[in-house]
Design a protein around this motif. Structure first.
Motif, mmCIF file in Angstrom:
data_model
loop_
_atom_site.group_PDB
_atom_site.id
_atom_site.type_symbol
_atom_site.label_atom_id
_atom_site.label_comp_id
_atom_site.label_asym_id
_atom_site.label_seq_id
_atom_site.Cartn_x
_atom_site.Cartn_y
_atom_site.Cartn_z
ATOM 1 N N VAL A 42 -8.215 14.848 -2.990
ATOM 2 C CA VAL A 42 -7.621 13.704 -2.739
ATOM 3 C C VAL A 42 -6.384 13.413 -1.826
ATOM 4 O O VAL A 42 -5.724 13.663 -2.077
ATOM 5 N N ASN A 43 -6.746 11.955 -0.678
ATOM 6 C CA ASN A 43 -5.581 11.752 0.542
ATOM 7 C C ASN A 43 -5.886 9.977 0.049
ATOM 8 O O ASN A 43 -6.652 9.539 0.345
ATOM 9 N N LEU A 44 -5.346 9.280 -1.324
ATOM 10 C CA LEU A 44 -6.009 7.510 -0.915
ATOM 11 C C LEU A 44 -4.916 6.790 -1.107
ATOM 12 O O LEU A 44 -3.592 7.600 -0.708
ATOM 13 N N LYS A 45 -4.889 5.480 -0.746
ATOM 14 C CA LYS A 45 -4.587 5.000 -0.730
ATOM 15 C C LYS A 45 -5.015 3.703 -1.616
ATOM 16 O O LYS A 45 -5.342 2.939 -1.484
ATOM 17 N N ILE A 46 -3.530 3.398 -2.226
ATOM 18 C CA ILE A 46 -3.157 2.603 -3.476
ATOM 19 C C ILE A 46 -2.798 1.584 -2.869
ATOM 20 O O ILE A 46 -1.395 1.218 -2.260
ATOM 21 N N VAL A 53 3.577 1.551 -11.121
ATOM 22 C CA VAL A 53 3.284 0.910 -9.974
ATOM 23 C C VAL A 53 2.377 0.240 -11.111
ATOM 24 O O VAL A 53 1.477 0.421 -11.675
ATOM 25 N N LYS A 54 2.570 -1.101 -11.274
ATOM 26 C CA LYS A 54 1.831 -2.114 -12.260
ATOM 27 C C LYS A 54 1.257 -3.337 -11.062
ATOM 28 O O LYS A 54 1.279 -3.153 -9.702
ATOM 29 N N ASN A 55 0.160 -3.822 -12.054
ATOM 30 C CA ASN A 55 -0.765 -4.703 -10.673
ATOM 31 C C ASN A 55 -1.638 -3.714 -9.446
ATOM 32 O O ASN A 55 -2.036 -4.297 -8.572
ATOM 33 N N ILE A 56 -2.398 -2.857 -9.838
ATOM 34 C CA ILE A 56 -3.116 -2.275 -9.020
ATOM 35 C C ILE A 56 -4.299 -2.624 -9.038
ATOM 36 O O ILE A 56 -5.040 -3.446 -9.941
ATOM 37 N N ARG A 57 -4.507 -2.839 -7.655
ATOM 38 C CA ARG A 57 -5.636 -3.344 -6.782
ATOM 39 C C ARG A 57 -7.131 -2.694 -7.031
ATOM 40 O O ARG A 57 -8.195 -3.215 -6.565
ATOM 41 N N SER A 58 -7.079 -1.898 -5.756
ATOM 42 C CA SER A 58 -7.670 -1.488 -5.162
ATOM 43 C C SER A 58 -7.294 0.112 -5.005
ATOM 44 O O SER A 58 -5.878 0.710 -4.898
ATOM 45 N N GLU A 67 -13.779 13.210 -7.613
ATOM 46 C CA GLU A 67 -13.168 11.890 -8.479
ATOM 47 C C GLU A 67 -12.305 11.542 -9.246
ATOM 48 O O GLU A 67 -11.510 10.968 -10.441
ATOM 49 N N ASP A 68 -12.700 13.005 -10.168
ATOM 50 C CA ASP A 68 -11.169 13.238 -11.294
ATOM 51 C C ASP A 68 -10.054 12.650 -10.398
ATOM 52 O O ASP A 68 -9.457 12.858 -10.986
ATOM 53 N N ALA A 69 -9.956 13.530 -9.109
ATOM 54 C CA ALA A 69 -8.815 13.838 -8.356
ATOM 55 C C ALA A 69 -8.289 12.513 -8.580
ATOM 56 O O ALA A 69 -7.280 11.889 -8.638
ATOM 57 N N THR A 70 -9.242 11.525 -7.740
ATOM 58 C CA THR A 70 -8.785 10.020 -7.600
ATOM 59 C C THR A 70 -8.235 9.424 -8.477
ATOM 60 O O THR A 70 -7.734 9.125 -9.137
ATOM 61 N N LYS A 71 -8.649 9.812 -10.294
ATOM 62 C CA LYS A 71 -8.961 8.917 -11.612
ATOM 63 C C LYS A 71 -7.791 9.785 -11.710
ATOM 64 O O LYS A 71 -6.799 8.650 -12.317
ATOM 65 N N LYS A 72 -7.017 10.753 -11.370
ATOM 66 C CA LYS A 72 -5.700 11.600 -11.398
ATOM 67 C C LYS A 72 -4.819 10.259 -11.047
ATOM 68 O O LYS A 72 -3.460 10.211 -11.673
ATOM 69 N N ALA A 73 -4.830 10.299 -10.102
ATOM 70 C CA ALA A 73 -3.979 9.989 -8.661
ATOM 71 C C ALA A 73 -3.633 8.254 -9.466
ATOM 72 O O ALA A 73 -2.210 7.646 -9.205
ATOM 73 N N VAL A 74 -5.117 7.173 -9.797
ATOM 74 C CA VAL A 74 -4.792 6.161 -10.171
ATOM 75 C C VAL A 74 -4.265 6.512 -11.833
ATOM 76 O O VAL A 74 -3.059 4.720 -12.068
ATOM 77 N N LYS A 75 -4.161 6.911 -12.279
ATOM 78 C CA LYS A 75 -3.686 7.465 -13.321
ATOM 79 C C LYS A 75 -2.197 7.318 -13.698
ATOM 80 O O LYS A 75 -1.621 6.385 -14.671
ATOM 81 N N HIS A 76 -1.181 8.543 -12.731
ATOM 82 C CA HIS A 76 -0.209 8.779 -13.207
ATOM 83 C C HIS A 76 0.501 7.311 -11.818
ATOM 84 O O HIS A 76 1.174 7.462 -12.894
ATOM 85 N N ALA A 77 -0.428 7.267 -10.945
ATOM 86 C CA ALA A 77 0.552 6.196 -10.019
ATOM 87 C C ALA A 77 1.189 4.885 -11.069
ATOM 88 O O ALA A 77 2.268 4.089 -11.407
ATOM 89 N N VAL A 130 0.812 -1.443 0.178
ATOM 90 C CA VAL A 130 -0.174 0.253 -0.507
ATOM 91 C C VAL A 130 0.313 1.540 0.168
ATOM 92 O O VAL A 130 2.189 1.267 0.656
ATOM 93 N N ILE A 131 0.512 2.512 -0.631
ATOM 94 C CA ILE A 131 1.062 3.913 -0.993
ATOM 95 C C ILE A 131 -0.009 4.322 -0.765
ATOM 96 O O ILE A 131 -0.701 4.970 -1.098
ATOM 97 N N GLU A 132 0.531 5.512 -0.176
ATOM 98 C CA GLU A 132 -0.278 6.965 0.423
ATOM 99 C C GLU A 132 0.091 7.784 -1.099
ATOM 100 O O GLU A 132 1.394 8.161 -1.103
ATOM 101 N N VAL A 133 -0.768 8.697 -1.762
ATOM 102 C CA VAL A 133 -0.700 9.713 -2.823
ATOM 103 C C VAL A 133 -1.663 10.794 -2.232
ATOM 104 O O VAL A 133 -2.845 10.202 -2.227
#
Length: 66
Positions: free
Chosen positions: A57-61, A32-37, A18-28, A6-9
């Protein structure tokens, strides 16, 4: 057996949380491969003159380690 990490982003958007979340996942996903959640841990917004100017947003990927 899978090993997960788990990483924090932090991310932001002028449109929405929602857009901030999508941007974070796309950039990560570029490094980072094999993102699950993704877990949205915290949300905040910047305000100027009574209007929301930025969503944050503060996310845990979570991703699988090979």
């Amino acid at each position: 057996m899978s090993v997960l990490k788990v990483i924090e982003v932090l991310s932001n958007s002028e449109k929405s949380w929602e857009d901030a979340t999508k941007k974070a996942v796309k950039h990560a996903s570029k490094s980072v491969k094999n993102i699950r959640s993704v877990y949205v841990q915290d949300q905040s917004a910047s305000v100027s003159d009574g209007d929301v100017t930025e969503y944050r947003v503060n996310l845990k990927i979570t991703f699988e380690v090979n």
